[in-house]
Design an enzyme around this catalytic site. Structure first.
Site, PDB file in Angstrom:
ATOM      1  N   TYR A 288       0.831  -1.203   0.000  1.00 25.12           N
ATOM      2  CA  TYR A 288       0.000   0.000   0.000  1.00 25.12           C
ATOM      3  C   TYR A 288       0.865   1.252   0.000  1.00 25.12           C
ATOM      4  O   TYR A 288       0.668   2.166  -0.802  1.00 25.12           O
ATOM      5  CB  TYR A 288      -0.913  -0.032   1.223  1.00 25.12           C
ATOM      6  CG  TYR A 288      -1.796   1.183   1.401  1.00 25.12           C
ATOM      7  CD1 TYR A 288      -2.861   1.414   0.543  1.00 25.12           C
ATOM      8  CD2 TYR A 288      -1.568   2.077   2.441  1.00 25.12           C
ATOM      9  CE1 TYR A 288      -3.683   2.517   0.711  1.00 25.12           C
ATOM     10  CE2 TYR A 288      -2.386   3.180   2.620  1.00 25.12           C
ATOM     11  CZ  TYR A 288      -3.441   3.399   1.753  1.00 25.12           C
ATOM     12  OH  TYR A 288      -4.247   4.491   1.920  1.00 25.12           O
TER      13      TYR A 288
ATOM     14  N   LYS B 179       1.227   4.125  -2.949  1.00 25.01           N
ATOM     15  CA  LYS B 179       0.838   5.517  -2.702  1.00 25.01           C
ATOM     16  C   LYS B 179       1.997   6.481  -2.940  1.00 25.01           C
ATOM     17  O   LYS B 179       1.799   7.601  -3.415  1.00 25.01           O
ATOM     18  CB  LYS B 179       0.303   5.662  -1.279  1.00 25.01           C
ATOM     19  CG  LYS B 179      -1.070   5.035  -1.062  1.00 25.01           C
ATOM     20  CD  LYS B 179      -2.115   5.640  -1.983  1.00 25.01           C
ATOM     21  CE  LYS B 179      -3.528   5.227  -1.601  1.00 25.01           C
ATOM     22  NZ  LYS B 179      -4.546   5.779  -2.537  1.00 25.01           N
TER      23      LYS B 179
END
Length: 262
Positions: A162, A166
């Protein structure tokens, strides 16, 4: 003196919001509609997309539901074409979609499938929508809001896939802001920390009171933010009130990562 309320108006603008069927995406779609925009509610789930589009209609705002797997370029192209066919162009693109079914995993426990799930939905989804929307954004001096995360900025443990995705999106923001700036397109990133989103609720549901208190203690404003508070920043970045801002990361997290949005 400029009228700040007029500057925040999105009247007459057309917005695409991805992952808008629930959570923060829904909050952003509703906030943009309240500011006057016509909103294409893009989501993988047709039922949630229809539900949010219906909410916009109930409030007298124009909204259409578009089912789209953002990891598929052909579906992204179709979503862009549908929006342009409906309303004649695109002024605002919000890249919010990200598959969050599995977020946490230690680095050494991460496998290819886990990493690709995040890259395909987050990075590739952003990449596809940017490329497919480019000509329409260029024609109208468009505004792009990408969604990053404090997990990437701070290097949160057990969030490798994640966080890495990002941060790649933040890098994309900076590169595209430089390349598209001369054409009048502004591109910025929001890194939110909101409580009332499905992902945050799932995360906190696994934390005990002591862990939740410890997390809150790290936030100078001493509370988790609301999705509507993050959405208002998206409206600001999509509006003329931020007309001289591009390539920035705005940390909308109650001060938890001060001076980190570079």
């Amino acid at each position: 003196m400029a009228d700040i309320n007029a500057g925040l108006s999105l009247a007459g603008k057309v917005a695409i919001v991805t992952g808008a069927g629930q959570g923060l995406g829904r909050d952003i779609a509703l906030a943009m509609a309240r500011a006057g925009a016509q909103v294409a509610v893009v989501d993988l789930n047709p039922e949630t997309a229809q539900r949010v589009a219906a909410e916009l209609g109930e409030n007298g705002k124009a909204g259409i539901a578009i089912t789209c797997d953002v990891s598929r370029r052909d579906q992204v192209r179709a979503a862009v074409e549908r929006t342009v066919s409906e309303w004649g162009g695109i002024d605002i693109l919000v890249n919010n979609a990200h598959n969050l079914r599995v977020v946490q995993a230690r680095f050494m426990d991460t496998d290819d499938e886990h990493l690709l799930r995040h890259l395909n939905s987050g990075l590739f989804g952003t990449y596809y929508f940017l490329q497919e929307s480019y000509e329409h954004l260029k024609a109208r001096g468009g505004r792009v809001v990408n969604l990053g995360s404090g997990a990437g900025v701070s290097g949160r443990q057990e969030h490798f896939s994640y966080a890495a995705t990002k941060e790649a999106i933040r890098a994309t923001t900076r590169v595209v802001a430089r390349e598209w700036g001369p054409e009048g397109i502004r591109v910025n990133t929001i890194c939110p920390a909101a409580y009332d989103t499905p992902a945050m609720k799932r995360f906190l549901s696994n934390a005990d009171d002591e862990q939740t208190a410890a997390m809150t203690a790290q936030i100078p404003l001493a509370r988790f933010g609301g999705g509507d508070e993050v959405a208002s920043v998206a409206v600001f970045l999509a509006s003329d009130a931020s007309s001289y801002m591009t390539g920035h990361t705005l940390m909308v997290d109650g001060g938890a990562t001060m001076d980190a949005g570079r």
